[in-house]
Design a protein around this motif. Structure first.
Motif, PDB file in Angstrom:
ATOM      1  N   LEU A 272       0.821  -1.212   0.000  1.00  0.00           N
ATOM      2  CA  LEU A 272       0.000   0.000   0.000  1.00  0.00           C
ATOM      3  C   LEU A 272       0.856   1.264   0.000  1.00  0.00           C
ATOM      4  O   LEU A 272       0.400   2.338  -0.395  1.00  0.00           O
ATOM      5  N   ASP A 273       2.104   1.129   0.461  1.00  0.00           N
ATOM      6  CA  ASP A 273       2.992   2.289   0.495  1.00  0.00           C
ATOM      7  C   ASP A 273       3.339   2.799  -0.898  1.00  0.00           C
ATOM      8  O   ASP A 273       3.879   3.888  -1.045  1.00  0.00           O
ATOM      9  N   VAL A 274       3.061   2.007  -1.917  1.00  0.00           N
ATOM     10  CA  VAL A 274       3.279   2.482  -3.287  1.00  0.00           C
ATOM     11  C   VAL A 274       2.328   3.642  -3.584  1.00  0.00           C
ATOM     12  O   VAL A 274       2.634   4.518  -4.394  1.00  0.00           O
ATOM     13  N   GLY A 275       1.220   3.681  -2.866  1.00  0.00           N
ATOM     14  CA  GLY A 275       0.291   4.810  -2.956  1.00  0.00           C
ATOM     15  C   GLY A 275      -0.058   5.139  -4.389  1.00  0.00           C
ATOM     16  O   GLY A 275      -0.513   4.285  -5.140  1.00  0.00           O
ATOM     17  N   ALA A 276       0.188   6.395  -4.742  1.00  0.00           N
ATOM     18  CA  ALA A 276      -0.142   6.832  -6.094  1.00  0.00           C
ATOM     19  C   ALA A 276       1.070   6.638  -7.002  1.00  0.00           C
ATOM     20  O   ALA A 276       1.686   7.598  -7.444  1.00  0.00           O
ATOM     21  N   TYR A 277       1.413   5.390  -7.225  1.00  0.00           N
ATOM     22  CA  TYR A 277       2.486   5.034  -8.164  1.00  0.00           C
ATOM     23  C   TYR A 277       3.834   5.656  -7.797  1.00  0.00           C
ATOM     24  O   TYR A 277       4.519   6.230  -8.636  1.00  0.00           O
ATOM     25  N   LEU A 278       4.194   5.579  -6.523  1.00  0.00           N
ATOM     26  CA  LEU A 278       5.486   6.126  -6.110  1.00  0.00           C
ATOM     27  C   LEU A 278       6.604   5.196  -6.588  1.00  0.00           C
ATOM     28  O   LEU A 278       6.840   4.141  -6.007  1.00  0.00           O
ATOM     29  N   THR A 279       7.300   5.603  -7.637  1.00  0.00           N
ATOM     30  CA  THR A 279       8.309   4.709  -8.218  1.00  0.00           C
ATOM     31  C   THR A 279       9.512   4.514  -7.294  1.00  0.00           C
ATOM     32  O   THR A 279      10.239   3.546  -7.431  1.00  0.00           O
ATOM     33  N   PHE A 280       9.737   5.452  -6.367  1.00  0.00           N
ATOM     34  CA  PHE A 280      10.853   5.271  -5.434  1.00  0.00           C
ATOM     35  C   PHE A 280      10.572   4.102  -4.481  1.00  0.00           C
ATOM     36  O   PHE A 280      11.463   3.641  -3.783  1.00  0.00           O
ATOM     37  N   ASP A 318      16.558   9.434 -14.417  1.00  0.00           N
ATOM     38  CA  ASP A 318      16.256   8.873 -15.740  1.00  0.00           C
ATOM     39  C   ASP A 318      15.540   7.537 -15.638  1.00  0.00           C
ATOM     40  O   ASP A 318      14.654   7.226 -16.429  1.00  0.00           O
ATOM     41  N   THR A 319      15.909   6.741 -14.648  1.00  0.00           N
ATOM     42  CA  THR A 319      15.304   5.415 -14.539  1.00  0.00           C
ATOM     43  C   THR A 319      14.105   5.399 -13.602  1.00  0.00           C
ATOM     44  O   THR A 319      13.296   4.490 -13.651  1.00  0.00           O
ATOM     45  N   LYS A 320      13.979   6.413 -12.741  1.00  0.00           N
ATOM     46  CA  LYS A 320      12.877   6.429 -11.768  1.00  0.00           C
ATOM     47  C   LYS A 320      11.710   7.334 -12.185  1.00  0.00           C
ATOM     48  O   LYS A 320      10.571   7.084 -11.823  1.00  0.00           O
ATOM     49  N   ARG A 321      11.988   8.421 -12.889  1.00  0.00           N
ATOM     50  CA  ARG A 321      10.913   9.325 -13.324  1.00  0.00           C
ATOM     51  C   ARG A 321      10.250   8.750 -14.564  1.00  0.00           C
ATOM     52  O   ARG A 321      10.435   9.235 -15.674  1.00  0.00           O
ATOM     53  N   ALA A 327       9.463   2.080 -14.729  1.00  0.00           N
ATOM     54  CA  ALA A 327      10.532   2.576 -13.860  1.00  0.00           C
ATOM     55  C   ALA A 327      11.401   1.428 -13.371  1.00  0.00           C
ATOM     56  O   ALA A 327      10.963   0.282 -13.255  1.00  0.00           O
ATOM     57  N   ALA A 328      12.656   1.774 -13.078  1.00  0.00           N
ATOM     58  CA  ALA A 328      13.566   0.769 -12.531  1.00  0.00           C
ATOM     59  C   ALA A 328      13.198   0.483 -11.084  1.00  0.00           C
ATOM     60  O   ALA A 328      12.691   1.355 -10.375  1.00  0.00           O
ATOM     61  N   ALA A 329      13.458  -0.742 -10.669  1.00  0.00           N
ATOM     62  CA  ALA A 329      13.229  -1.105  -9.275  1.00  0.00           C
ATOM     63  C   ALA A 329      14.476  -0.789  -8.470  1.00  0.00           C
ATOM     64  O   ALA A 329      15.575  -0.700  -9.004  1.00  0.00           O
ATOM     65  N   GLY A 330      14.280  -0.599  -7.161  1.00  0.00           N
ATOM     66  CA  GLY A 330      15.434  -0.424  -6.284  1.00  0.00           C
ATOM     67  C   GLY A 330      15.363   0.845  -5.477  1.00  0.00           C
ATOM     68  O   GLY A 330      14.764   1.839  -5.896  1.00  0.00           O
ATOM     69  N   ASN A 404      17.490   7.929  -4.545  1.00  0.00           N
ATOM     70  CA  ASN A 404      16.200   7.254  -4.696  1.00  0.00           C
ATOM     71  C   ASN A 404      15.843   6.441  -3.457  1.00  0.00           C
ATOM     72  O   ASN A 404      15.841   5.223  -3.467  1.00  0.00           O
ATOM     73  N   THR A 405      15.520   7.126  -2.393  1.00  0.00           N
ATOM     74  CA  THR A 405      15.167   6.390  -1.177  1.00  0.00           C
ATOM     75  C   THR A 405      13.668   6.107  -1.107  1.00  0.00           C
ATOM     76  O   THR A 405      12.849   6.984  -1.401  1.00  0.00           O
ATOM     77  N   ALA A 406      13.357   4.876  -0.716  1.00  0.00           N
ATOM     78  CA  ALA A 406      11.952   4.503  -0.520  1.00  0.00           C
ATOM     79  C   ALA A 406      11.412   5.088   0.778  1.00  0.00           C
ATOM     80  O   ALA A 406      10.222   5.010   1.052  1.00  0.00           O
TER      81      ALA A 406
END
Lengths: 430, 321
Positions: A272-280, A318-321, A327-330, A404-406
């Motif tokens: 659920l922490d992904v919320g509104a598509y938070l790629t971080f 470039d990989t997260k936006r 988007a890249a994972a990590g 890119n911190t979660a």
């Protein structure tokens, strides 16, 4: 000759021995020369530099067993130097770096390259993990014996699962030959292809391509069967589901040489922490259900999950936006590993001793490292921490080159104040 | 032709493996071979023992030394020798092993030497033909004449088997030589060790009454004989071992590793050797320690002894018509 260092008035916590006592510690020539409750009680230390550590906790230096850097190949994201600065700021004195760089660390000269670069640039100890198969392709085994002699502490295809069971079984048998540690990644490659979330209500609402959580436990079960066949020492780099935990608990109960870790984000966050598509917050494996997350905390508390890792994985804008699926994972994590580990201890879900064990003595035991203890004679890799200091994660203040911190904006309690590697101060955040 | 028929020596009319031979039969074969060593070193190497008899060398797998060794053994005993190299492609054209056997049987040979890539091929043939069958290697199962010639080489040098420590090193998994040797040497009282990476050790090899080592240092400690096995090219590049250089570093026999064995330890290799893979050239060529050339010489003598012994099981009145 380095000047001796004396810590006074601190709380010593050494999970290797179970020690938790107020006292002092003396460092000489890069090693722990003396330690104990009465040290420096009466007599002032004469020559050494004295660190007044009242109110702080001194532990063995933290060991992060799963770190991705960009060196060689993606230095714009992270170098060994920038990762080590972040590690030092996070209280980490040793980090195991994964081999999925460019080129892949799959032969002895490249292991040697990592160690030489680290010796010249890194503030903390860098422990290279060699590839288990050439080019991480899962087809032919690597020179485990020669890479081990070159200094590789473990062998892994990093974030890839060796899908061919015959290849894995031979690679495990070969590694067992040298009593080498193999790190596994458990995600069925076909089942998870293209997925960026865990199958379930949340992924369905967001319309994200998803894979069932059991894609992990399936591989965990297969790998454990191969461990039983081959006798290899096997460590699951990170697990994330209750089903995996149960299989590993059963394997341990049968005495198999299996251990596992969990990442700080799978310990702290759920889908659920992904919320509104938070790629971080897009990580691999994807964040799981709250039940799975709770199982991770229980697993750490019981010791079935041996260690906690950052799974530090630098990515750029470039990989997260990007749209979530693209988007890249990590997530970076070196500087949040300790606070995220302390959180369940503050909540009373995990004992403080066990939480710190998961960052010190336990990884030292699995990777057969000298450190991870406050015992006399051990290398003076030390972390001085404030268990209670509140702070809020601010990506702009991270030492890591990638931001890119979660955990952006997350409030934590407790952080590293000073970090020592071989008796030398590599971070002072007082 | 000898006028007096020689006493029987083997209980079977085939030599399919070391398994099935008794220690007494092995000793008798070695004693007989010893007389052929003497004969082989004399000016006149030939006898007429097998005059008028036909020996067929049926090789489904390429082999230079075993085939020529059997050919020479047959010729020195006076037999007519026919070499047949059967390409595997003709098998894929549809002829089965049994078809081939039936065809050959119709030519009325007396002795059939067979090498085949599949375990059990010699056994199958022996049930389909009327002549004596000698297994010259079937898959990863047995290669009995190799083990016998190795035994003869060892006995001539050291005079005994009892209590000798023999380390068989390398690709045991795929090796019929290793399987025949460990059977023979264990039966004769030697202490056999298998030394190999786990990827090249067959499952439950310890059930053969041998000691298993995955490390050359401990595996070679105190060994009287170090027997190296050939590592096939296609097995060196990642499937079983990662590379030639890693294999040589940990399992290739060089001076340093040989020094771990008993002082004066002798080195054997069934050939053909991969120099710089399982054995260093300077050891292979060192006549002080290497028995490799002697093994080849003993090969001819052993095969003559085997042909001789089997010929004693021939029916007196020829084959059934």
């Amino acid at each position: 000759m380095m000047r001796p260092v004396a810590f006074r008035g601190c709380r010593l916590i050494d999970p290797a021995s179970g020690l938790d006592v107020k006292g002092g510690l003396l460092v000489e020539n890069g090693r722990i020369a003396d330690v104990g409750p009465r040290l420096f009680n009466d007599a002032e230390p004469t020559d050494p530099e004295v660190i007044d550590a009242r109110g702080l906790v001194l532990t063995p230096g933290l060991i992060d067993a799963r770190v991705f850097t960009g060196e060689p190949g993606s230095e714009h994201r992270e170098t060994l130097e920038s990762a080590s600065a972040a590690a030092a700021a996070g209280g980490i004195t040793s980090m195991v770096v994964m081999p999925n760089t460019d080129p892949v660390i799959d032969e002895p000269s490249l292991v040697d390259f990592i160690l030489r670069r680290a010796a010249g640039t890194a503030k903390v100890r860098v422990l290279p993990c060699g590839a288990l198969t050439k080019g991480l392709k899962g087809e032919v085994m690597t020179e485990v014996g020669l890479m081990r002699e070159a200094g590789a502490v473990a062998f892994s295809d990093a974030d890839r699962t060796v899908s061919n069971a015959r290849v894995l079984s031979r690679a495990l048998a070969y590694a067992a030959n040298f009593n080498a540690l193999v790190l596994g990644h458990a995600e069925d490659p076909e089942l998870t292809a293209g997925a960026s979330a865990t199958e379930g209500e949340f992924a369905t609402r967001l319309g994200l391509p998803a894979a069932p959580a059991l894609a992990e436990a399936m591989i965990v079960a297969r790998d454990i069967a191969l461990v039983e066949l081959t006798g290899a020492r096997y460590h699951f780099g990170q697990i994330s589901t209750r089903a995996s935990l149960q299989i590993i608990a059963a394997a341990k109960a049968r005495g198999l040489p299996v251990t596992c870790g969990v990442s700080a984000h799978h310990l702290s966050l759920n889908e659920l922490d992904v919320g509104a598509y938070l790629t971080f917050r897009k990580v691999r494996p994807p964040l799981r259900s709250e039940d799975d997350r709770a199982a991770m905390v229980e697993g750490v508390a019981s010791g079935t999950i041996d260690i906690i890792v950052s799974s530090h994985e630098p990515q750029g804008a470039d990989t997260k936006r990007q749209p979530f699926a693209a988007a890249a994972a990590g997530s970076v994590g070196l500087e949040t590993l300790l606070p995220a580990t302390l959180a369940p201890a503050h909540d009373g879900q995990v004992s403080l001793m066990r939480a710190l064990d998961a960052l010190t003595a336990a990884p030292a035991r699995i990777f057969r490292l000298q450190g991870g203890t406050l015992a006399k004679g051990a290398p003076a890799d030390l972390t001085l921490m404030d268990l209670d200091e509140p702070f809020q994660v601010d990506a702009e203040k991270l030492h890591s080159r990638a931001r890119n911190t979660a955990f952006e904006g997350r409030k934590f309690q407790g952080r590293a104040k000073m970090t020592f590697v071989g008796g030398a101060c590599v971070y002072d955040g007082r | 032709m000898t006028s007096q028929p020689a006493a029987p020596l083997l209980s079977s009319s085939h030599l399919l493996g070391i398994e099935g031979l008794s220690p007494a039969e092995i000793i008798a074969l070695l004693d007989l071979a010893q007389t052929y060593v003497v004969q082989g070193r004399s000016g006149d190497k030939k006898t007429g023992l097998l005059n008028g008899r036909t020996l067929i060398n049926l090789f489904f797998e390429a082999s230079t030394r075993t085939q020529s060794s059997f050919e020479l053994a047959g010729k020195r005993l006076g037999a007519d020798v026919l070499n047949m190299s059967v390409k595997t492609s003709s098998v894929s054209k549809g002829e089965t092993l049994i078809d081939t056997a039936t065809t050959l049987n119709a030519m009325r040979p007396d002795l059939l030497v067979v090498r085949h890539q599949d375990a059990g091929a010699a056994e199958l043939l022996s049930r389909k033909v009327d002549c004596c069958v000698i297994n010259a290697g079937d898959g990863a199962h047995e290669h009995p004449t190799q083990a016998l010639l190795d035994a003869l080489t060892i006995r001539r040098r050291l005079g005994r088997f009892e209590g000798l420590v023999v380390a068989i090193c390398g690709d045991v998994l795929h090796s019929r030589v290793a399987r025949s040797n460990l059977r023979l040497l264990s039966m004769m009282g030697a202490r056999v060790r298998l030394v190999a990476p786990r990827t090249l050790l067959p499952a439950q090899a310890d059930r053969f009454g041998v000691e298993i080592f995955t490390d050359m240092k401990t595996g070679l400690a105190g060994a009287d004989i170090v027997m190296m096995l050939r590592l096939q090219l296609e097995r060196m590049s990642g499937a079983f071992v990662p590379s030639v250089r890693e294999y040589f570093r940990f399992y290739g026999l060089d001076r340093q590793k040989l020094a771990w064995a008993k002082p004066g330890a002798l080195v054997m290799h069934p050939g053909p050797m991969n120099r710089g893979v399982e054995i260093a050239s300077d050891i292979a060529d060192d006549v002080e320690v290497s028995l490799i050339s002697e093994q080849v010489e003993m090969g001819v003598a052993i095969r003559m002894a085997v042909l001789d012994a089997l010929s004693r099981t021939f029916p007196r009145e020829g084959r059934n018509t």
